[in-house]
Design a protein around this motif. Structure first.
Motif, short mmCIF file in Angstrom:
data_model
loop_
_atom_site.label_atom_id
_atom_site.label_comp_id
_atom_site.label_asym_id
_atom_site.label_seq_id
_atom_site.Cartn_x
_atom_site.Cartn_y
_atom_site.Cartn_z
N PHE A 144 0.84 -1.21 0.00
CA PHE A 144 0.00 0.00 0.00
C PHE A 144 0.87 1.25 0.00
CE2 PHE A 144 -1.98 -3.23 2.77
CZ PHE A 144 -3.03 -3.58 1.95
N VAL A 145 0.40 2.26 -0.67
CA VAL A 145 1.12 3.53 -0.63
C VAL A 145 0.79 4.26 0.67
CG1 VAL A 145 1.52 5.71 -1.80
CG2 VAL A 145 0.98 3.65 -3.12
N SER A 146 -0.49 4.25 0.99
CA SER A 146 -0.94 4.95 2.19
C SER A 146 -0.55 4.17 3.45
CB SER A 146 -2.45 5.12 2.15
OG SER A 146 -2.95 5.30 3.44
N LYS A 147 -0.39 4.87 4.54
CA LYS A 147 -0.07 4.19 5.79
C LYS A 147 -1.32 3.69 6.51
CE LYS A 147 4.32 6.40 6.76
NZ LYS A 147 5.17 5.30 6.29
N MET A 217 8.31 -6.52 8.36
CA MET A 217 8.83 -6.70 6.99
C MET A 217 7.87 -6.09 5.97
SD MET A 217 11.07 -8.45 4.83
CE MET A 217 11.18 -6.95 3.92
N ASN A 218 6.59 -6.40 6.13
CA ASN A 218 5.61 -5.89 5.19
C ASN A 218 5.52 -4.38 5.21
OD1 ASN A 218 3.95 -7.94 3.67
ND2 ASN A 218 4.01 -8.86 5.71
N TYR A 219 5.60 -3.83 6.39
CA TYR A 219 5.42 -2.40 6.53
C TYR A 219 6.66 -1.62 6.11
CZ TYR A 219 4.99 2.15 8.72
OH TYR A 219 4.99 3.49 8.95
N MET A 220 7.84 -2.03 6.63
CA MET A 220 9.06 -1.27 6.36
C MET A 220 9.64 -1.58 4.98
SD MET A 220 9.41 0.60 9.02
CE MET A 220 11.08 1.17 9.30
N GLY A 221 9.38 -2.77 4.47
CA GLY A 221 9.85 -3.11 3.14
C GLY A 221 11.33 -3.46 3.07
N PHE A 222 12.03 -3.38 4.20
CA PHE A 222 13.46 -3.71 4.17
C PHE A 222 13.90 -4.32 5.50
CE2 PHE A 222 17.82 -2.58 5.30
CZ PHE A 222 18.49 -3.28 4.31
#
Ligand SMILES: Nc1ncnc2c1ncn2[C@@H]1O[C@H](COP(=O)(O)OP(=O)(O)OP(=O)(O)O)[C@@H](O)[C@H]1O
Ligand SMILES: [Mg+2]
Lengths: 335, 290, 239
Positions: A144-147, A217-222
């Motif tokens: 998602f782009v939005s938080k 992981m899903n949220y930060m992407g790294f």
């Protein structure tokens, strides 16, 4: 053991409505971190605070969850959201044999071994480059782009964690956990299989911590080994969150998470940009330098906090609330 | 064959230092019943003392004379004002003393970082990389000197523990705190002295290591990890075990680095830890019974 | 077949024998006393029976089943309850919660466990302090909590280790009454006690241990008259 306080319900309702009023990204980000820490802190607490088995290496479970999610993407190109289903399970599968080995050895063994487990996994994730990406870590595209969606997912998980922890604590398991914490010999004599229930407690704790890792992981992407298996940023922080708020209390970790994430951000941002603002306004070098000092001081502050909290508030804000109230409102009689 | 011997010698020399680190830790473990998770950080502080003195032209071996008393004092203060008060605190977590040492370790690291920044420092001596050969095997000079000084300290420690009244009181406290108290030993004072001694010993190890190692604030953590692997390997609280454990770890790291690759050096210790936990819970103490 | 018996129990700690050949049989429904001087191995015998540690050698047979070496919690589920001489209250839990935790050994829901706990607390006379934290109890209360907790596991055989030590005369009478009541309920009791008056009045039979070995057994009168027992307690000159 008491009923859910109205305050908790109100707090959750307020948190649920918040994005409708205040959809600021920075603010949502902080709240997401706070909620992730509610999950980790509560998980650590169920094992250490309620069952008395202190873990110095909870990052092992967090990192395992995070890597499970990352590896779904890296190998086979699945969605990292699969990690939400399996990250907790993976952490649990790591925890169970580990507990089976360490729990029969009483005393400090478990605490130390958990620390070692944490370090071992950090090294393994670094060395096994082909499988984990090594020091490079794993990078994924955010869904998602939005938080806002992340916020609601995390809120849902945090509430679920608290509800589960609370219902466990009020059941037979909860009684068994606390009995083990208070006296293992007595617990055994009362028919409690102490090794088994320590493992149950570890499994619950590892599961939720692993799920939090997958969420991260899903949220930060790294992720990379030194981020998610970090002793200071996760293992020690988990302990701090729980003890600042109050070990062995249901809402202590939530309070602790609020304070610790707040503090961390306070220092990371140089008092929420206060120094930068002052520096820009006055054009003085001093403020810019002060900001750098403050930004680097956050681990120092955490260290001092460990020392101070253990000395003066060993049962945390929730656990020592009576003591705090007495010393702050000394003049007034108890209401 | 040459490589193997060379590796073993290197491991043995390193092991002597590790033994010194381990003895300090195991003394504390025996008397206080806690693992000191600030042990490596204390060593790191001593290394910075050696570094500062070195910039003023003092040889690291002479900096022992400053670093050991300083760290002794630091240990005493920590025990007296931060750890002993916790005994009286009523709290849920039994490990709060260990947690405290974690906090102390963080504070030490960050204070040093604050003063010296994070970059690597070196203690440069004329002999830092000097070697001599014996039967075709090279010996690093500072490591060899360190090995013998470590040996001397270890021997002195044994003499102290066995022959002096204070040493005997320490051993009595380690064996049975309650009994020691009943015998009129001031166990509070004993814990303070023990922490001081442990810190001084690890300070010695730090100074001896300074000429051959790079110095940075975060080196405390890995050395704390080594110290506790040694202690677990030797058996909690066993001095003889700590020596065996130190040498075993030194050898294993050395062999691991040579035959598996440098990146395995650190993981070898942890692998040993796991192996001990699985196959010899209780460590060498189970075998030697001392 | 005896209801309960131990056969040639031996326990070594390091090189020292704490128990070195203790054998006795207990009949269903009796109060069986064990006496002996300090350090003669009474508590160690209880620890082997209740599975705190396995015996070095020897057998423990309960209702025809060998139970030596089994884990404590298993033995508890078989119906053997115990108290600790050095009391082990679950300090930060209330008296009610202490007993509730014990009650879970027989029931699974919190409602049932509470019910069992409350009944047991009433039975043992701890109702006035049910909400007090265990660590805040005075010694008499703690001793009684030990018994109450053990009773909440619904034992068929109850091992009481010096539950009357440190009690004042009134409390002592209450303790005697409680133990009688427990036996009246159909529970078999083995009791270790130094207070002669108490053990003599309560026990159907008494077993004497000295230096880890069985030295005499019989009715209270017989044992009190036994020269070896007198010697063990009062020294050679009195024998
Ligand atoms: N866990 C243990 N490890 C080593 N020695 C032990 C242990 N438990 C008991 N002992 C020793 O075994 C001997 C018997 O102890 P035990 O506690 O059984 O005596 P007791 O008959 O219950 O005495 P008391 O009347 O004082 O309670 C003592 O010498 C004691 O020191
Ligand atoms: Mg006894």
């Amino acid at each position: 053991m008491k009923k859910t306080p109205v305050a908790a319900i109100v707090a959750v309702a307020a948190l649920a409505l918040l994005p409708l009023v205040l959809a600021d990204n920075y603010f949502l980000h902080l709240l997401i971190l706070f909620l992730i820490w509610v999950i980790i802190g509560s998980s650590w607490n169920i094992m250490a605070g309620y069952t008395g088995q202190v873990s110095f290496g909870h990052a092992a479970f967090f990192g395992t969850g995070a890597y499970t999610a990352g590896l779904f993407v890296m190998h086979g190109g699945f969605s990292a959201w699969w990690g939400m289903a399996f990250g907790g399970v993976a952490a649990m599968l790591l925890g169970l044999p580990f507990g089976a080995i360490c729990f029969p050895l009483r005393g400090a063994y478990f605490a130390l071994a958990s620390l070692a487990l944490n370090l071992i996994l950090m090294h393994l994730a670094t060395i096994a480059e082909r499988f984990t990406g090594g020091m490079q870590g794993i990078m994924i595209m955010p869904t998602f782009v939005s938080k806002v969606p992340y916020y609601y997912i995390t809120l849902g998980m945090a509430v679920a964690t608290l509800v589960v922890v609370q219902s466990i604590i009020r059941s037979k398991w909860g009684y068994y956990f606390v009995s083990i914490r208070e006296d293992q010999d007595a617990a055994e004599s009362l028919g409690i299989d102490t090794n088994r229930y320590k493992n149950v407690s570890l499994a619950v704790s590892a599961f939720f911590t692993g799920t939090a890792g997958a969420l991260y992981m899903n949220y930060m992407g790294f992720i990379d080994p030194h981020v998610v298996f970090s002793l200071h940023d996760y293992s020690v922080m988990a302990i701090l969150v729980a003890i600042v708020g109050g070990v062995g209390t249901i809402y202590g970790p939530a309070v602790g998470a609020f304070i610790m994430v707040g503090l961390q951000e306070l220092f990371r941002s140089g008092f929420f940009g206060l120094f930068k603002y002052l520096g820009d306004r006055t054009g003085s070098e001093t403020f810019t330098q002060a900001m750098e000092v403050v930004q680097h001081a956050h681990v120092l502050v955490f260290g001092i906090l460990v020392v101070v909290v253990i000395l003066f508030l060993p049962n945390g804000i929730v656990g020592d609330w009576g003591k705090i109230r007495k010393s702050v409102f000394r003049s007034k009689p108890a209401a | 064959m040459g490589i193997l011997l060379q590796t073993i010698v290197a491991g043995l020399l390193k092991g002597g230092l590790y033994a010194l680190i381990g003895i300090g830790m195991t003394l504390i473990m025996g008397v206080m019943g806690i693992i000191n998770l600030a042990h490596g950080q204390m060593m790191m502080v001593a290394m910075y003392i050696a570094y500062v003195l070195n910039t003023m032209g003092v040889d690291p071996y002479f900096s022992l004379l400053v670093a050991m008393p300083t760290l002794f004092l630091l240990g005493v203060l920590i025990q007296k004002y931060l750890l002993n008060p916790l005994i009286k605190v009523d709290t849920i977590l039994p490990e709060n003393q260990v947690l405290m040492t974690v906090g102390i370790g963080m504070v030490l690291t960050e204070v040093i970082r604050f003063i010296f920044k994070s970059d690597y420092k070196y203690v440069t001596t004329s002999y830092s990389s000097a070697t001599f050969f014996l039967g075709g095997i090279s010996f690093n000079v500072p490591l060899t000197i360190a090995f013998f000084i470590a040996l001397a300290f270890t021997a002195a420690m044994f003499w102290f523990l066995i022959k002096t009244d204070l040493g005997r009181s320490i051993r009595a406290t380690a064996q049975d705190k309650d009994a020691a108290t009943l015998m009129g030993i001031n166990t509070g004072r004993i814990t303070v002295v023990t922490m001081g001694l442990g810190a001084a010993l690890v300070a010695a190890a730090g100074c001896l290591l300074a000429p051959v190692y790079y110095i940075f604030p975060d080196l405390g953590g890995p050395f704390t990890a080594k110290a506790f692997v040694i202690t677990i390997l030797g058996g909690l609280g066993s001095t003889v075990g700590a020596i065996l454990g130190g040498i075993t770890l030194g050898m294993a790291e050395s062999l691991g680095a040579t035959y598996l690759g440098m990146e395995y050096e650190d993981i070898v210790g942890l692998a040993i830890f796991v192996a001990v936990l699985l196959f010899l819970p209780g460590g060498f103490k189970r075998l030697t019974k001392v | 077949m005896a209801y309960f018996k131990v056969e040639k129990l031996v326990k070594y700690f390091g090189g020292l024998a704490a128990v070195n050949g203790v054998s006795f049989e207990v009949q269903k429904g009796e109060i069986f006393g064990i006496i002996g001087p300090n350090g003669c191995g009474k508590t160690t015998t209880f620890n082997m029976i209740s599975g705190v540690f396995p015996p070095t050698s020897g057998k423990v047979i309960y209702q025809g089943k060998e139970i030596q070496g089994m884990k404590s919690h298993k033995i508890c589920h078989l119906g053997v309850g115990r108290t600790f001489q050095v009391v082990k209250p679950l300090g930060r839990m209330s008296v009610l919660d202490n007993v509730t935790a014990a009650a879970f050994s027989r029931v699974n829901t919190i409602r049932e466990a509470r019910e069992v706990a409350e009944k047991t607390i009433d039975f043992c006379g701890l109702a006035p302090v049910a909400d007090v934290l265990a660590k805040a109890l005075p010694i008499a209360g703690r001793k009684r909590l030990e018994i109450t907790r053990a009773m909440a596991t619904r034992p068929d055989l109850l091992l009481l280790d010096e539950t009357a030590a440190g009690l004042n005369p009134t409390e002592l009478l209450e303790a005697i009454e409680l133990i009688r009541k427990i036996r009246g309920n159909g529970t078999t009791v083995i009791i270790i006690e130094h207070i002669m008056h108490l053990i003599m009045t309560l026990s159907d039979r008494i077993h004497a241990i000295n230096f880890g070995q069985s030295v005499a057994e019989g009715t209270p009168k017989e044992v009190a008259a036994n020269p070896q027992v007198i010697e063990a307690y009062l020294g050679k000159d009195y024998a």
